[in-house]
Design an enzyme around this catalytic site. Structure first.
Site, PDB file in Angstrom:
ATOM      1  N   GLY A  39      32.314  63.572  84.741  1.00 22.53           N
ATOM      2  CA  GLY A  39      30.937  63.621  85.266  1.00 22.53           C
ATOM      3  C   GLY A  39      30.383  62.212  85.401  1.00 22.53           C
ATOM      4  N   TYR A 173      20.426  76.888  80.278  1.00 26.54           N
ATOM      5  CA  TYR A 173      20.915  75.553  79.891  1.00 26.54           C
ATOM      6  C   TYR A 173      20.817  75.372  78.373  1.00 26.54           C
ATOM      7  CZ  TYR A 173      20.921  70.376  79.745  1.00 26.54           C
ATOM      8  OH  TYR A 173      21.173  69.057  79.480  1.00 26.54           O
ATOM      9  N   LYS A 177      23.764  74.716  75.590  1.00 26.18           N
ATOM     10  CA  LYS A 177      23.797  73.526  74.723  1.00 26.18           C
ATOM     11  C   LYS A 177      23.770  73.925  73.240  1.00 26.18           C
ATOM     12  CE  LYS A 177      24.204  70.139  77.633  1.00 26.18           C
ATOM     13  NZ  LYS A 177      25.432  69.350  77.652  1.00 26.18           N
TER      14      LYS A 177
END
Ligand code: SER
Length: 342
Positions: A39, A173, A177
């Site tokens: 990434g 999200y 996480k």
């Protein structure tokens, strides 16, 4: 893959090794470790790659992503197109470049993840499992994996949110996480995997645009102030969130990765604080240097996400365990943003 194979490294964790031979003490200088960034073309990945290349030498820092990045990144060292959800391809790149350390920066952020929940879950979790399993198999030595303030939820204390508290994230999200944090701690406890993590606040930077986050307004506002002299904010004026300037975030990342293993006492993820402010305070800060700047508010679906997150963070364990200290406040951030974008 390009045929520029880098020398094989037998020692990954130190640059120097002290040895004694027949009573004579010698210091051996070892080849630097090779690092892979997954990434690398994103908002954090780009600046992290450049910082790691400056520190360890370009040829030792391999950037990878599913697409090419900006010229600064592409021209600064080795790059591979890599889909890290595919274990076999990832394993191949790691073997080819003799990778010791992986920084896993690929993720789908909060606003986009609400639109594509399963894609977000698959990307955020499968890449993490692939990297954790490679470390479990001793194919890499050390992992950095970012967590977020999104691990907290509506039942979390909002001000000075402590390291250990009620979490219960309410976004896709945040759920990914939070689960990731549990898995990191599990792999450390069960398999001694050296994985280190920070709960990043909203990150403000000028080199690469962010994508799909709820805190992105704090970057868009500077771009729009300079291009249009005005900005319509997608969060309400009193929405106070924890934020950080990118230079601080990169420094924290390098610092936690360099810290001696014994100092890393939190193996889920560390709270990290920079500053906290509302869109209104940010606008006033910009007006101090651009008096004609105008702001309007038109909250959208991202307001609910922001409302579920803390307003400020207590990062005492990061300070105590590995010496974290932030350097950028809102004034300094505005100066950097307007100065570099203008
Ligand atoms: N900046 C991220 C987001 O807004 C939070 O980690 O999604």
């Amino acid at each position: 893959m390009k045929k520029n194979k880098i020398l094989s490294i037998s020692e990954c964790t130190n640059f120097k090794k002290k040895v004694s031979l027949y009573g004579i003490h010698l210091t051996l200088f070892l080849m630097p470790k090779n690092i892979l960034i997954i990434g690398a073309c994103g908002q954090i990945g780009t600046e992290l790659t450049l910082a790691l290349r400056k520190k360890y030498g370009s040829e030792h820092v391999i950037a990878s992503d599913i697409r090419e990045g900006n010229d600064d990144l592409m021209q600064s060292g080795p790059f591979e197109i890599l889909d890290a959800t595919n274990y076999d391809t990832l394993e191949e790149v790691i073997a080819y470049y003799d990778i010791c350390e992986v920084y896993l920066m690929a993720a789908m952020l909060s606003a986009t993840a609400e639109k594509f929940p399963m894609r977000a879950w698959n990307l955020n979790m499968n890449t993490l499992f692939n990297v954790l399993n490679l470390a479990k198999e001793k194919k890499i030595n050390k992992i950095f994996w970012p967590s977020s303030i999104a691990v907290f939820g509506p039942n979390t204390p909002k001000e000075d949110t402590p390291q250990n508290t009620i979490m219960e994230p309410s976004t896709v999200y945040g759920i990914s996480k939070q689960s990731g944090e549990r898995w990191c701690e599990y792999y450390f406890n069960k398999f001694n995997v050296d994985v280190r993590s920070i709960r990043y606040p909203g990150l403000i930077s000028w080199k690469t645009m962010p994508g799909g986050g709820t805190t992105d307004y704090a970057i868009e506002i500077y771009h729009k102030a300079l291009s249009d002299g005005s900005y319509t904010c997608f969060l309400g004026e009193e929405t106070k969130l924890p934020m950080m300037f990118m230079d601080d975030a990169i420094r924290a990342t390098l610092q936690i990765m360099e810290a001696p293993e014994k100092d890393i006492k939190v193996r889920s993820s560390y709270n990290l604080a920079g500053m906290s402010f509302t869109p209104k305070e940010m606008a006033e800060n910009i007006k101090a240097v651009m008096p004609s700047f105008k702001i309007e508010y038109a909250p959208d679906f991202r307001q609910d996400i922001a409302d579920s997150w803390p307003s400020s963070i207590d990062d005492t364990p990061a300070k105590d365990d590995w010496g974290w200290k932030s350097e950028f406040n809102l004034e300094k951030t505005t100066e950097e943003m307007l100065g570099n974008l203008g």
